[in-house]
Design an enzyme around this catalytic site. Structure first.
Site, PDB file in Angstrom:
ATOM      1  N   GLY A 191       0.879  -1.122  -0.100  1.00 43.41           N
ATOM      2  CA  GLY A 191      -0.315  -0.171   0.143  1.00 43.41           C
ATOM      3  C   GLY A 191       0.881   1.239  -0.160  1.00 43.41           C
ATOM      4  O   GLY A 191       2.113   1.166  -0.147  1.00 43.41           O
ATOM      5  N   TYR A 202     -16.007   3.403   8.025  1.00 41.76           N
ATOM      6  CA  TYR A 202     -14.669   3.240   8.202  1.00 41.76           C
ATOM      7  C   TYR A 202     -13.996   3.664   9.321  1.00 41.76           C
ATOM      8  O   TYR A 202     -13.415   2.896  10.290  1.00 41.76           O
ATOM      9  CB  TYR A 202     -14.065   3.842   6.947  1.00 41.76           C
ATOM     10  CG  TYR A 202     -12.673   4.369   6.982  1.00 41.76           C
ATOM     11  CD1 TYR A 202     -11.599   3.282   7.021  1.00 41.76           C
ATOM     12  CD2 TYR A 202     -12.118   5.542   7.117  1.00 41.76           C
ATOM     13  CE1 TYR A 202     -10.468   3.346   7.021  1.00 41.76           C
ATOM     14  CE2 TYR A 202     -10.810   5.788   7.356  1.00 41.76           C
ATOM     15  CZ  TYR A 202      -9.943   4.765   7.361  1.00 41.76           C
ATOM     16  OH  TYR A 202      -8.423   4.995   7.457  1.00 41.76           O
TER      17      TYR A 202
END
Length: 342
Positions: free
Chosen positions: A15, A157
């Site tokens: 990532g 989230y």
């Protein structure tokens, strides 16, 4: 123990933040085990390219798999016995959590649980886990301080990340695992995520397309350049929260150190909120093209402003982010043009 005989497990190593963190650790002599699921939330080729660059260093071991895959983390901990764990893998994105909430349960809740269980079995010296500035949610008092109450998350989230903080605190207390939670503030820079505003704006401007500007531009963000963020993460590796028993000194009033566990949460942000339109102007300046703009209402789950109090980070590490938006955006645009040949 020097970095040259220390091992770090970095989750989310393909990532954006994980790649840069692993690269910095390798540059400092660490052995790094990098775990990534290579999910297709965004362009997998970018993730594969990041991992390929890390694999040029013989001290990097790439592992492809999901956090929540039964037994995967336990086996990694048993085999490699990491001294330090830097947990950056997660299903990211405020808006995507409205469309696909189950993926956040699986990666962020179950995956983090499995990580904590593996750490309980094979305790590292320090665990550093990513949270987000989004946990501050509906808080209106700014700058956001780590000691502020944060119970009004506005996206699923953010809710999963706040849950991660609570989960890690319980394991820190029950099993004496030293844990530092990071709250990141709008990270940007080269190799950034394609779903983030800077990437989307740069792509659209270069293609001659209009950019969507939410809340009609009345937004502020505490933009944090990736190199500054990584410097904070790596410096905090050595700032291990002390065990609750036997502390000789009371923590400072601004320290989020738990009274019952070796656990604290630390903001990593510039401490200088920037108006969204000023950010757009920095992109236009770096590219040399004025953007076509669509002004839109606020999106569900979003907040109008973020602003980090960085006093605790400064106290623990002796430094804080300082890269200007103009300099950071210029570096990103240069990378984007080179990577995509535009």
């Amino acid at each position: 123990m020097t970095a040259f005989n220390r091992t770090a497990l970095v989750t989310g190593s393909a990532g954006f933040i994980g790649y840069h963190t692993a690269a910095r650790l390798l540059a400092e002599g660490w052995t790094v085990i990098g775990l990534d699921a290579m999910t297709d939330y965004y362009e997998v080729a970018v993730k594969e390219r990041r991992h390929a660059m890390l694999q040029q260093n013989e001290k990097f071991t790439a592992v492809v798999g999901r956090l929540e895959e039964p037994g995967l983390l336990m086996n990694l901990f048993e085999k490699h016995r990491p001294d330090v764990v830097i947990h950056l893998a997660a299903q990211a994105g405020v808006r995507y959590s409205i469309d696909a909430p189950r993926s956040y349960v699986e990666a962020n809740l179950i995956g983090t649980f499995d990580l904590l269980e593996a750490a309980r079995a094979y305790p590292p010296q320090h665990m550093l886990l990513a949270s987000t500035s989004s946990v501050y949610g509906a808080n209106e008092d700014m700058p956001y301080a780590e000691t502020d109450k944060a119970d009004s998350q506005m996206s699923f989230y953010a809710a999963t990340k706040k849950a991660n903080e609570a989960m890690a605190h319980s394991y820190a207390h029950l099993y004496h695992l030293p844990v530092t939670m990071f709250r990141f503030f709008t990270v940007y820079g080269p190799w950034g995520r394609p779903d983030m505003a800077l990437f989307k704006f740069t792509k659209a401007i270069l293609e001659g397309s209009a950019i969507d500007i939410y809340n009609h531009g009345d937004m502020r963000r505490d933009f944090t350049y990736i190199d500054d963020l990584v410097s904070g993460i790596v410096a905090l590796v050595e700032a291990v929260p002390p065990q609750a028993d036997g502390r000789k000194e009371e923590p400072e009033a601004f320290d989020s150190l738990s009274p019952v566990a070796p656990w604290r949460v630390v903001n990593i942000g510039n401490g200088q909120p920037v108006q969204l339109m000023a950010f757009v102007e920095a992109i236009e300046k770096a590219i040399g093209i004025e953007a076509q703009k669509n002004f839109m209402p606020m999106q569900p789950g979003d907040v109008p402003a973020t602003w980090a109090e960085a006093q605790l980070l400064q106290s623990l590490t002796g430094s804080r982010p300082e890269t200007s938006v103009d300099a950071g955006v210029k570096a990103f645009v240069a990378w984007y043009r080179d990577y995509y040949g535009v």
